[in-house]
Design an enzyme around this catalytic site. Sequence first.
Site, PDB file in Angstrom:
ATOM      1  N   HIS A 215      -0.995  -2.265   1.919  1.00  0.00           N
ATOM      2  CA  HIS A 215       0.096  -2.651   1.015  1.00  0.00           C
ATOM      3  C   HIS A 215      -0.073  -4.095   0.548  1.00  0.00           C
ATOM      4  CE1 HIS A 215       3.976  -2.507  -0.861  1.00  0.00           C
ATOM      5  NE2 HIS A 215       4.486  -3.442  -0.082  1.00  0.00           N
TER       6      HIS A 215
ATOM      7  N   ASP B  43       4.315   0.999  -4.078  1.00  0.00           N
ATOM      8  CA  ASP B  43       3.021   1.160  -4.751  1.00  0.00           C
ATOM      9  C   ASP B  43       2.954   2.536  -5.416  1.00  0.00           C
ATOM     10  OD1 ASP B  43       1.666  -0.340  -1.789  1.00  0.00           O
ATOM     11  OD2 ASP B  43       2.272  -1.327  -3.662  1.00  0.00           O
TER      12      ASP B  43
END
Lengths: 332, 327
Positions: A178, A150
Amino acid sequence: MVKVVVCGAAGGIGQPLSLLLKQSDLISHLALYDIVNAAGVAADLSHINTASKVTGHVGKDSLADALQGAHTVVIPAGVPRKPGMTRDDLFKVNAGIVRDLAQACAQYCPRAFILVISNPVNSTVPIVCEVFKKAGVFDARKVFGVTTLDVVRSSTFVNHIKPQFEPHANRITVVGGHSGATIVPVLSQIKQVSFTPEEIKALTHRIQFGGDEVVKAKDGAGSATLSMAYAGARFTTSLLEASVRGKRGLVESTYIHLNGNPGAEWNARTTGLEYFAQDVELGPEGVANVLALPDLSAEEQGLVKIAVGELKGNITKGIDFVVQGAIPVAKL
Amino acid sequence: MVKVVVCGAAGGIGQPLSLLLKQSDLITDLALFDVVNAPGVAADLSHINTKSRVTGHGKDDMDAALKGAHTVVIPAGVPRKPGMTRDDLFKINAGIIRDLAEGVAKNCPGAYVLVISNPVNSTVPIVAEVLKKHGVFNPKKVFGISTLDVVRSSRFVSEVNSTVDPKATRVTVVGGHSGVTIVPLLSQIPGVVDGLSKEQLDALVYRIQYGGDEVVKAKDGAGSATLSMAYAGARFTLTLLEAVVAGKTGLVESSYVNLDADVESTAAFKAKHGVDYFALDVEFGKDGVKHILPLPNVSAYEQTLLDAAYPELKTNIAKGVSFITGA
């Protein structure tokens, strides 16, 4: 120089991840474990002229051998998403896989660093922690959910719309979890460039659903593997630099168990959660220090609120899977 | 702009090779071409926060993939299964390589072409003959990647002699890229050969020559060397780019080339042994091959290896040439 184990080494992430780790000069022994094909992957990698020796371990009976003496265990094992699936849909299959690997780690390498890639990370990290707690070997400073992709995506996507923002040198803090709406990139902290509200919205959405973008593009052929290998190797390398080479001041965003980690009190209080991703300074013990959430924009505060709501459920799901699992824990 | 194209980018070698190339800051554009799955691999790689822009091209998009290419790396084709020799792949891979070479001639005739697809001893001549047909062949720019033999040599030597640092020790490997055509010049590394018995030396050389088979066997039908080949392929590609893009001098790699890349150095060798292609140490310049280093003084043992290599290479080369010329 240390032993690093990759569990799921013959898979879509495991193979390129192992290739990248084979190039590290901090690793003396790279042990590749999987339920199939690990011997072939090990033979392949063992021909590379870097320092580490490579061993392959196939099947559950080989797990003890694979894990014995491990300094670090990286876990990409499990099934990937298909179009239309959320990371949570993977839970049914991957929860058991991660639990079993965690049980083996608790038994054979209880003091190792555990780096969890297997999705859904928001739930699989709690699974690992609960298994370790049950075995009486839990150290909150040593279990990490790898959310680095990310962070990588954030830099890349910002660079796509702001070419003057150098993607490799500039790190963006990503907090929360996540998956989808639990991913909160702190774009307000970026000083080099400025964004319109529309750009913020579009960027945030792209970062949150970057995984889906790849699943869709692969059209049934899998999810992010190469970029995940890159991100996983980057995080592993940072941890090794800190814990083996003693490098100080290395900061990565990562999803961890808050209680038991110095500096986590503010984030724990603010979010009310047991687990959260935020910037963490790495050190010889794993987590050296948790950095408090930075100042957030109003939008980001809203996103964190949404993330917290979703994370609560993800975390409970992971904990319950272990606590209410086949071997019941006596209630105190 | 430095555009590098990977042909066969979605395959077992292509994917990890593309991952390694994605990390280079000498590449501005990374174009991935394959008959299936290239857009998905490109989407994946495009998320990595390094300099290059990544594009994916499917089978009807070869021209766009190749247009403006600075360098084309070709791992395309099928891998070996247990029991197969690299030559068995010829039937399938020869046509694939021919078609890609046609694409290069049409879209990027000035590009560096780096061939991984086996059997390299034959596929490099195929590329050369196609480019010759179109009048665009530059022998200084076409390379067969034999780097994995060099990598294996370094690694396997370090496993029999722990004083040898595998990463720091480069071994010159000459000849070709299959079985007996692979001739590692171990006598050139100080102190290594002297410490080995004849049996040990035989075993070491055999292991280097059949390292590929070792992996095919270990993978038991699941494929051939992919990750180590990606590593070796990336190492060669990036060394070339260091020379031709970044202008670094003095860089040397063993590579399988057409000997006309340096006529002055190889004319006598070519006349004596009757081979137009041979792997030798190549020094890179800003336009590709600057200099082909002559065969050093080899040991008697190595001479017997070379004697076995020449006839097989001749056959492999002729097979590749006649596939295009029909001769």
